[in-house]
Design a protein around this motif. Structure first.
Motif, PDB file in Angstrom:
ATOM      1  N   GLN A   1       0.970  -1.388  -0.036  1.00 48.47           N
ATOM      2  CA  GLN A   1       0.064  -0.036   0.160  1.00 48.47           C
ATOM      3  C   GLN A   1       0.811   1.356   0.151  1.00 48.47           C
ATOM      4  OE1 GLN A   1      -2.554  -0.881   3.265  1.00 48.47           O
ATOM      5  NE2 GLN A   1      -4.262  -0.609   2.223  1.00 48.47           N
TER       6      GLN A   1
ATOM      7  N   SER B   1       0.994   3.820  -2.953  1.00 48.07           N
ATOM      8  CA  SER B   1       0.370   5.107  -2.702  1.00 48.07           C
ATOM      9  C   SER B   1       1.608   6.266  -2.878  1.00 48.07           C
ATOM     10  CB  SER B   1       0.070   5.258  -1.115  1.00 48.07           C
ATOM     11  OG  SER B   1      -1.131   4.474  -1.001  1.00 48.07           O
TER      12      SER B   1
ATOM     13  N   TYR C   1      -5.946   1.652  -6.570  1.00 45.54           N
ATOM     14  CA  TYR C   1      -5.228   3.064  -7.292  1.00 45.54           C
ATOM     15  C   TYR C   1      -5.682   3.163  -8.611  1.00 45.54           C
ATOM     16  CZ  TYR C   1      -2.926   1.624  -3.167  1.00 45.54           C
ATOM     17  OH  TYR C   1      -2.381   1.569  -1.768  1.00 45.54           O
TER      18      TYR C   1
ATOM     19  N   SER D   1      -7.067  -2.027  -1.579  1.00 49.48           N
ATOM     20  CA  SER D   1      -6.867  -0.892  -2.164  1.00 49.48           C
ATOM     21  C   SER D   1      -6.696  -0.630  -3.677  1.00 49.48           C
ATOM     22  CB  SER D   1      -5.349  -0.607  -1.347  1.00 49.48           C
ATOM     23  OG  SER D   1      -5.367  -0.506   0.024  1.00 49.48           O
TER      24      SER D   1
ATOM     25  N   ARG E   1      -3.121   8.432  -3.181  1.00 50.82           N
ATOM     26  CA  ARG E   1      -3.956   7.769  -2.205  1.00 50.82           C
ATOM     27  C   ARG E   1      -5.042   6.816  -2.871  1.00 50.82           C
ATOM     28  NH1 ARG E   1      -6.805  10.349   2.924  1.00 50.82           N
ATOM     29  NH2 ARG E   1      -7.723   8.408   4.080  1.00 50.82           N
TER      30      ARG E   1
END
Length: 192
Positions: free
Chosen positions: A103, A107, A145, A143, A112
């Motif tokens: 992550q 990131s 992106y 997550s 984020r």
């Protein structure tokens, strides 16, 4: 003044063209899936083999770990639209640590991401000894992106982490090819 506008237009077009397709290991996810697999072979990924319909399986090192890589092509034109990296299996504590590190890495590169966590470790009735609720990873936590050219999803699976690179433009090609295939079936069902 016209020269400045022309220069700005050229810079803008160059910037847009590099965003056309998402990249995996600096290789754009584009073209025939066999061609993408051949490019990945040049980078050291080995064992090119068909592992399902429109899917090529490779092995190699990614994020300093031996991984299994799958290149997906659209049904009709075999245009590469997705690369999935399956990291090796890990125990829970190691999995949580790896997920956090990945992550941070993504990131820092893509900004984020959007996160989803499905479950927490303790129910409220067991929190009398703990000052705060602690998040534990569960299968399905991820997550994502998102970039102008596609998305990258880091997801917890059963004992391992999977990273999916999805090219926006070629995924749309895949959807339209799927619609073309199902259109005759739908029209036949409607006329009956």
């Amino acid at each position: 003044m016209q020269n400045i506008y022309l220069l700005l237009l050229i810079i803008l077009l160059n910037g847009c063209s590099s965003e056309e397709h998402i990249e995996f290991k600096d290789v754009p996810i584009n073209g025939h899936s066999d061609m993408l697999a051949a490019e990945l072979n040049k980078l050291g990924f080995t064992g090119t083999q068909l592992s399902g319909e429109n899917q090529i399986k490779l092995h190699g090192v990614f994020l300093e770990k031996d991984c299994e890589i799958h290149v997906y092509g659209t049904r009709k034109s075999q245009t590469a639209y997705k690369v999935v990296v399956n990291l090796p299996g890990e125990v829970r504590d190691s999995l949580e640590s790896s997920f956090g590190e990945i992550q941070k890495l993504y990131s820092s590169k893509y900004g984020r991401g959007t996160n989803r966590y499905l479950q927490y470790q303790n129910a409220e009735r067991f929190l009398f000894n703990e000052p705060k609720l602690r998040r534990r990873l569960s299968t399905g936590d991820f997550s994502r992106y998102t970039t102008g050219s596609g998305s990258i999803t880091v997801e917890v699976r059963e004992g391992y982490i999977s990273i999916t690179y999805l090219d926006k433009r070629n995924n749309e090609i895949g959807k339209s090819e799927m619609e073309e295939e199902t259109a005759p079936i739908r029209s036949t069902l409607l006329t009956q």
